[in-house]
Design a protein around this motif. Structure first.
Motif, PDB file in Angstrom:
ATOM      1  N   ALA A  83       2.284   2.135   6.608  1.00 26.09           N
ATOM      2  CA  ALA A  83       1.027   1.808   5.912  1.00 26.09           C
ATOM      3  C   ALA A  83      -0.004   1.281   6.910  1.00 26.09           C
ATOM      4  CB  ALA A  83       1.281   0.753   4.841  1.00 26.09           C
ATOM      5  N   VAL A  84      -1.277   1.614   6.642  1.00 24.31           N
ATOM      6  CA  VAL A  84      -2.392   1.109   7.454  1.00 24.31           C
ATOM      7  C   VAL A  84      -3.363   0.416   6.500  1.00 24.31           C
ATOM      8  CG1 VAL A  84      -4.392   1.858   8.839  1.00 24.31           C
ATOM      9  CG2 VAL A  84      -2.134   2.845   9.276  1.00 24.31           C
ATOM     10  N   ALA A  85      -3.881  -0.741   6.914  1.00 23.65           N
ATOM     11  CA  ALA A  85      -4.819  -1.511   6.081  1.00 23.65           C
ATOM     12  C   ALA A  85      -5.980  -0.616   5.645  1.00 23.65           C
ATOM     13  CB  ALA A  85      -5.348  -2.703   6.885  1.00 23.65           C
ATOM     14  N   GLU A  86      -6.394  -0.771   4.374  1.00 27.39           N
ATOM     15  CA  GLU A  86      -7.403   0.149   3.813  1.00 27.39           C
ATOM     16  C   GLU A  86      -8.651   0.287   4.693  1.00 27.39           C
ATOM     17  OE1 GLU A  86      -6.738   0.616  -0.935  1.00 27.39           O
ATOM     18  OE2 GLU A  86      -7.060  -1.370  -0.088  1.00 27.39           O
ATOM     19  N   GLN A  87      -9.182  -0.872   5.149  1.00 24.59           N
ATOM     20  CA  GLN A  87     -10.438  -0.826   5.924  1.00 24.59           C
ATOM     21  C   GLN A  87     -10.232  -0.255   7.332  1.00 24.59           C
ATOM     22  OE1 GLN A  87      -8.746  -3.471   4.967  1.00 24.59           O
ATOM     23  NE2 GLN A  87      -8.656  -5.025   6.557  1.00 24.59           N
ATOM     24  N   GLU A  88      -8.965  -0.058   7.745  1.00 21.30           N
ATOM     25  CA  GLU A  88      -8.674   0.470   9.089  1.00 21.30           C
ATOM     26  C   GLU A  88      -8.214   1.927   9.054  1.00 21.30           C
ATOM     27  OE1 GLU A  88      -9.349  -1.255  11.679  1.00 21.30           O
ATOM     28  OE2 GLU A  88      -9.576  -3.254  10.817  1.00 21.30           O
ATOM     29  N   GLN A  89      -8.142   2.504   7.864  1.00 20.40           N
ATOM     30  CA  GLN A  89      -7.643   3.876   7.761  1.00 20.40           C
ATOM     31  C   GLN A  89      -8.634   4.876   8.347  1.00 20.40           C
ATOM     32  OE1 GLN A  89      -6.421   4.503   3.648  1.00 20.40           O
ATOM     33  NE2 GLN A  89      -4.887   2.897   3.788  1.00 20.40           N
ATOM     34  N   GLY A  90      -8.095   6.005   8.808  1.00 23.35           N
ATOM     35  CA  GLY A  90      -8.944   7.066   9.359  1.00 23.35           C
ATOM     36  C   GLY A  90      -9.345   6.845  10.809  1.00 23.35           C
ATOM     37  N   LYS A  91      -8.749   5.819  11.465  1.00 22.12           N
ATOM     38  CA  LYS A  91      -9.100   5.548  12.865  1.00 22.12           C
ATOM     39  C   LYS A  91      -8.000   6.009  13.827  1.00 22.12           C
ATOM     40  CE  LYS A  91     -11.797   1.427  11.664  1.00 22.12           C
ATOM     41  NZ  LYS A  91     -11.881  -0.035  11.803  1.00 22.12           N
ATOM     42  N   GLY A  92      -6.948   6.610  13.278  1.00 18.90           N
ATOM     43  CA  GLY A  92      -5.866   7.123  14.142  1.00 18.90           C
ATOM     44  C   GLY A  92      -4.647   6.208  14.212  1.00 18.90           C
TER      45      GLY A  92
ATOM     46  N   LEU B 270       0.846  -1.211   0.000  1.00 21.00           N
ATOM     47  CA  LEU B 270       0.000   0.000   0.000  1.00 21.00           C
ATOM     48  C   LEU B 270       0.874   1.251   0.000  1.00 21.00           C
ATOM     49  CD1 LEU B 270      -2.645  -0.806   2.768  1.00 21.00           C
ATOM     50  CD2 LEU B 270      -3.064  -0.662   0.304  1.00 21.00           C
ATOM     51  N   ALA B 271       2.003   1.147   0.706  1.00 23.92           N
ATOM     52  CA  ALA B 271       2.898   2.308   0.817  1.00 23.92           C
ATOM     53  C   ALA B 271       3.787   2.451  -0.400  1.00 23.92           C
ATOM     54  CB  ALA B 271       3.750   2.192   2.077  1.00 23.92           C
ATOM     55  N   ASP B 272       4.070   1.321  -1.066  1.00 20.13           N
ATOM     56  CA  ASP B 272       4.978   1.356  -2.203  1.00 20.13           C
ATOM     57  C   ASP B 272       4.627   0.217  -3.156  1.00 20.13           C
ATOM     58  OD1 ASP B 272       7.183   1.395  -3.935  1.00 20.13           O
ATOM     59  OD2 ASP B 272       8.391   2.317  -2.367  1.00 20.13           O
ATOM     60  N   PRO B 273       4.122   0.536  -4.364  1.00 21.86           N
ATOM     61  CA  PRO B 273       3.694  -0.537  -5.260  1.00 21.86           C
ATOM     62  C   PRO B 273       4.852  -1.334  -5.867  1.00 21.86           C
ATOM     63  CG  PRO B 273       3.336   1.632  -6.265  1.00 21.86           C
ATOM     64  CD  PRO B 273       3.833   1.873  -4.894  1.00 21.86           C
TER      65      PRO B 273
END
Ligand code: COA
Length: 311
Positions: A225-234, A180-183
């Motif tokens: 990197a943070v898992a897509e479904q966990e983003q925006g939770k801090g 996610l951080a680097d393809p």
């Protein structure tokens, strides 16, 4: 017996606790702990001034041979803390400042020789040992920690999620998160080799990773990197503060992070966590990546490099 490891552990525990407060919601962060009193933001912000004061006006002069001090010199910095919070200083910046001041204090305290511990210093009318003085700093930490914890157990919505962050070697870090951080897998393998990895888990499920790479001469580079479904939770903020904390513990002078010109959220996040833009690596992504990258309609072409001093 040496008091030092025990006291240093207490000073470090406080930093660990403060770092996790980044997960506190904005409303709770600014709510007074009691009517007319300070909010968690103001309490946490005043710690760094106390630590700087103890270091600059007590421990450093004491190490230089001074033993007599005037009392009460710290009254004005509580007001400064309140003002800076009122002026809008963000939670992440407050916590980063608190971590930096704490590790500067620890580095100075570690210079005290064993025989200095019971030596007397005079502050105003009071005689006390440097050991007792440091216990006062720890007691001050404990008092405010209890006050804030009591507030959060009263304020149900302020309860923090339990995020477990553990050190892992490169092979133990989930590749799907790193991608996610680097393809480009080749880029990932390059920073994983010799990197210091950490995995964040919530109830046993991986939610994010951070990798620190020691670039030599006191410089650490970060990938996150943070898992897509966990983003925006801090979790991204917590991991970034964790990276800063690890670099401080290891005595680093400076920490660096890079992101694409199109990564608007990342640029905001990094600057809120104390990083400043230092350089633009023109055409980095067009030169080094096979596939074009587009985010929010913006073509990712340049690498924006950000850094912050830790000392
Ligand atoms: N404007 C302003 N601030 C923004 C923003 C925007 N458009 N988008 C994001 N932010 C900032 C804010 O500071 C926000 O905090 P807030 O919720 O208090 O406003 C913060 O980003 C998000 O924090 P958090 O929830 O902790 O981040 P996260 O868990 O989503 O993790 C990343 C952030 C970057 C690690 C995550 O999005 C990610 O893994 N992205 C893909 C991989 C990646 O880009 N890695 C970095 C490579 S350089």
């Amino acid at each position: 017996m040496s008091h030092l490891p025990h006291l240093i552990a207490k000073l470090e525990n406080h930093a660990e606790w403060v770092k996790r407060l980044v997960l506190v919601g904005q409303k709770s962060w600014h709510t007074p702990l009691q009517k007319g009193g300070w909010s968690p933001a103001e309490v946490i912000h005043h710690f760094h001034r106390w630590d700087d004061f103890a270091r600059n006006y007590r421990f450093i002069p004491f190490l230089a041979g001074r033993a007599t001090f005037t009392a009460g010199a710290h009254a004005k910095f509580n007001e400064q803390s309140e003002r800076e919070v009122r002026d809008g200083l963000g939670k992440e910046a407050i916590i980063v400042q608190c971590l930096k001041s704490r590790y500067a204090l620890i580095e100075t305290v570690e210079k005290l020789r064993e025989e200095a511990w019971e030596q007397t210093l005079t502050i105003g009318d009071h005689d006390l040992s440097i050991h007792t003085y440091l216990q006062g700093v720890i007691e001050h930490d404990r008092h405010h920690r209890e006050q804030i914890e009591q507030f959060f157990s009263l304020e149900q919505q302020g309860k923090l999620p339990m995020v477990n962050i553990t050190e892992r070697c490169g092979e133990e870090l989930p590749m799907n998160l790193l991608l996610l951080a680097d393809p480009e897998q080749a880029m990932i393998e390059r920073y994983l080799s010799g990197g210091l990895g950490f995995l964040a888990e919530v109830e046993g499920t991986p939610v994010g990773v951070i990798v620190l790479k020691d670039k030599g001469q006191g410089l650490f580079e970060v990938n996150i990197a943070v898992a897509e479904q966990e983003q925006g939770k801090g979790y991204g903020k917590l991991l970034l503060l964790h990276g800063i904390h690890v670099a401080l513990k290891r005595g680093a002078d400076r920490i660096e992070i890079g992101t694409g010109n199109s990564s608007i959220g990342q640029l905001a996040l990094y600057q809120r966590c104390g990083f400043s833009i230092t350089a633009v690596d023109k055409d980095f992504f067009t030169k080094h990546y096979r596939e074009p990258i587009v985010e929010q309609g913006i073509r990712c072409e340049h690498m924006i490099r950000l850094a912050q001093d830790l000392k």
